[in-house]
Every structure is written in C-alpha cells, then in structure tokens.
Scaffold this motif. Structure first.
Motif, PDB file in Angstrom:
ATOM      1  N   GLY A  15      42.155  60.897  70.179  1.00 41.10           N
ATOM      2  CA  GLY A  15      43.198  61.875  69.853  1.00 41.10           C
ATOM      3  C   GLY A  15      43.089  63.134  70.696  1.00 41.10           C
ATOM      4  O   GLY A  15      44.097  63.663  71.178  1.00 41.10           O
ATOM      5  N   LEU A  16      41.883  63.612  70.903  1.00 44.31           N
ATOM      6  CA  LEU A  16      41.679  64.791  71.747  1.00 44.31           C
ATOM      7  C   LEU A  16      42.040  64.503  73.197  1.00 44.31           C
ATOM      8  O   LEU A  16      42.660  65.334  73.866  1.00 44.31           O
ATOM      9  N   ALA A  17      41.672  63.317  73.686  1.00 45.94           N
ATOM     10  CA  ALA A  17      42.027  62.944  75.054  1.00 45.94           C
ATOM     11  C   ALA A  17      43.545  62.825  75.208  1.00 45.94           C
ATOM     12  O   ALA A  17      44.102  63.243  76.229  1.00 45.94           O
ATOM     13  N   ALA A  18      44.219  62.297  74.198  1.00 49.02           N
ATOM     14  CA  ALA A  18      45.675  62.159  74.245  1.00 49.02           C
ATOM     15  C   ALA A  18      46.366  63.526  74.300  1.00 49.02           C
ATOM     16  O   ALA A  18      47.477  63.641  74.815  1.00 49.02           O
ATOM     17  N   ARG A  19      45.694  64.545  73.804  1.00 51.57           N
ATOM     18  CA  ARG A  19      46.246  65.902  73.852  1.00 51.57           C
ATOM     19  C   ARG A  19      45.907  66.617  75.150  1.00 51.57           C
ATOM     20  O   ARG A  19      46.166  67.803  75.292  1.00 51.57           O
ATOM     21  N   GLN A  48      39.537  66.836  78.245  1.00 55.07           N
ATOM     22  CA  GLN A  48      38.582  65.991  78.961  1.00 55.07           C
ATOM     23  C   GLN A  48      37.447  65.698  77.981  1.00 55.07           C
ATOM     24  O   GLN A  48      36.676  66.579  77.636  1.00 55.07           O
ATOM     25  N   VAL A  49      37.336  64.443  77.536  1.00 60.89           N
ATOM     26  CA  VAL A  49      36.371  64.075  76.499  1.00 60.89           C
ATOM     27  C   VAL A  49      35.334  63.109  77.079  1.00 60.89           C
ATOM     28  O   VAL A  49      35.682  62.096  77.676  1.00 60.89           O
ATOM     29  N   THR A  50      34.063  63.456  76.866  1.00 60.09           N
ATOM     30  CA  THR A  50      32.938  62.608  77.259  1.00 60.09           C
ATOM     31  C   THR A  50      32.119  62.315  76.019  1.00 60.09           C
ATOM     32  O   THR A  50      31.825  63.225  75.239  1.00 60.09           O
ATOM     33  N   VAL A  51      31.757  61.054  75.824  1.00 53.56           N
ATOM     34  CA  VAL A  51      30.972  60.629  74.671  1.00 53.56           C
ATOM     35  C   VAL A  51      29.600  60.149  75.134  1.00 53.56           C
ATOM     36  O   VAL A  51      29.502  59.389  76.091  1.00 53.56           O
ATOM     37  N   LEU A  52      28.548  60.606  74.437  1.00 52.64           N
ATOM     38  CA  LEU A  52      27.210  60.058  74.602  1.00 52.64           C
ATOM     39  C   LEU A  52      26.969  59.152  73.410  1.00 52.64           C
ATOM     40  O   LEU A  52      26.911  59.629  72.275  1.00 52.64           O
ATOM     41  N   ASP A  70      28.850  72.723  85.125  1.00 57.23           N
ATOM     42  CA  ASP A  70      29.710  73.716  84.485  1.00 57.23           C
ATOM     43  C   ASP A  70      29.847  73.483  82.989  1.00 57.23           C
ATOM     44  O   ASP A  70      30.465  74.274  82.283  1.00 57.23           O
ATOM     45  N   GLY A  71      29.266  72.398  82.476  1.00 58.35           N
ATOM     46  CA  GLY A  71      29.147  72.191  81.042  1.00 58.35           C
ATOM     47  C   GLY A  71      30.418  71.840  80.297  1.00 58.35           C
ATOM     48  O   GLY A  71      31.403  71.405  80.882  1.00 58.35           O
ATOM     49  N   PHE A  72      30.355  72.074  79.002  1.00 58.38           N
ATOM     50  CA  PHE A  72      31.453  71.738  78.106  1.00 58.38           C
ATOM     51  C   PHE A  72      31.822  72.967  77.281  1.00 58.38           C
ATOM     52  O   PHE A  72      30.991  73.844  77.057  1.00 58.38           O
ATOM     53  N   ASP A  73      33.044  72.977  76.796  1.00 57.14           N
ATOM     54  CA  ASP A  73      33.503  74.071  75.951  1.00 57.14           C
ATOM     55  C   ASP A  73      33.097  73.857  74.497  1.00 57.14           C
ATOM     56  O   ASP A  73      32.855  74.810  73.769  1.00 57.14           O
ATOM     57  N   ILE A  74      33.040  72.584  74.089  1.00 59.71           N
ATOM     58  CA  ILE A  74      32.751  72.247  72.678  1.00 59.71           C
ATOM     59  C   ILE A  74      31.827  71.052  72.631  1.00 59.71           C
ATOM     60  O   ILE A  74      31.993  70.102  73.395  1.00 59.71           O
ATOM     61  N   ARG A 134      37.026  70.979  77.828  1.00 58.39           N
ATOM     62  CA  ARG A 134      36.025  69.938  78.046  1.00 58.39           C
ATOM     63  C   ARG A 134      35.196  69.774  76.768  1.00 58.39           C
ATOM     64  O   ARG A 134      34.585  70.732  76.294  1.00 58.39           O
ATOM     65  N   ILE A 135      35.191  68.561  76.247  1.00 56.08           N
ATOM     66  CA  ILE A 135      34.546  68.289  74.960  1.00 56.08           C
ATOM     67  C   ILE A 135      33.501  67.198  75.136  1.00 56.08           C
ATOM     68  O   ILE A 135      33.779  66.146  75.710  1.00 56.08           O
ATOM     69  N   LEU A 136      32.303  67.468  74.623  1.00 59.40           N
ATOM     70  CA  LEU A 136      31.233  66.479  74.604  1.00 59.40           C
ATOM     71  C   LEU A 136      31.061  65.999  73.175  1.00 59.40           C
ATOM     72  O   LEU A 136      30.891  66.797  72.259  1.00 59.40           O
TER      73      LEU A 136
END
Length: 94
Positions: A28-32, A35-39, A85-89, A2-4
């Motif tokens: 690119g990260l989502a394609a791999r 789970q990517v969320t952008v603020l 549960d937050g994000f990993d990165i 999970r990436i923010l």
C-alpha cells in the motif's frame, strides 16, 4: 518517502498475522509512491526481489537462538549495508 520495513516473518511464507499485515502495508505504501524496502527472513536462499513495487531483501538468518536475540542484530547489520542516505521511517513488525 523512503521506508524500511523490518519483519520477523513475510507473506506468503506465513499466511496470517503480522506477515500478511506487513506485506499489505508495504504494498500500500509503495502504491502511494513511497520507496519501500523490506528486511525479511531468508526462505531457503538469500536474495532480493521486487514484490508489488516493494524491494524485499531476504537476509535475516534463522538458527537455534531465539529470534528476539538475533533479529535486532541481524536487522541492524543488514540495514547498515543499505544506501548511506538512509530512510525516513522504520516500520517494525513482530
């Protein structure tokens, strides 16, 4: 994973620089399979959309104060509203 992603501008609102890099990296990260969320900054309205498998939350306010003061606070404030549960990165672009 999970990436923010926190960004002060977003493609296609801005056509070059960190906006293009952040959008391409997030896609690119989502394609791999991540789970990517952008603020990202608001673009006239607050909302959430899916772009290239990325959840883009248009929540960062713009006003007369410098972004260097407002973006860290706005990012923190809106990140608190995301899943507990937050994000990993955290990937921050400026």
């Amino acid at each position: 994973m999970r990436i923010l992603v926190a960004i002060d501008q977003w493609f296609p609102d801005r056509q070059a620089g960190s906006a293009r890099l952040a959008a391409a990296s997030a896609a690119g990260l989502a394609a791999r399979g991540h789970q990517v969320t952008v603020l990202a900054p608001r673009n006239g309205s607050v909302g959430e959309s899916q772009e290239a498998g990325v959840v883009v939350r248009r929540v960062l306010a713009r006003n007369a104060l410098p972004q260097t003061l407002t973006d860290p606070v706005e990012t923190w404030r809106h990140a608190r509203d995301l899943p507990a549960d937050g994000f990993d990165i955290l990937l921050a672009h400026e």
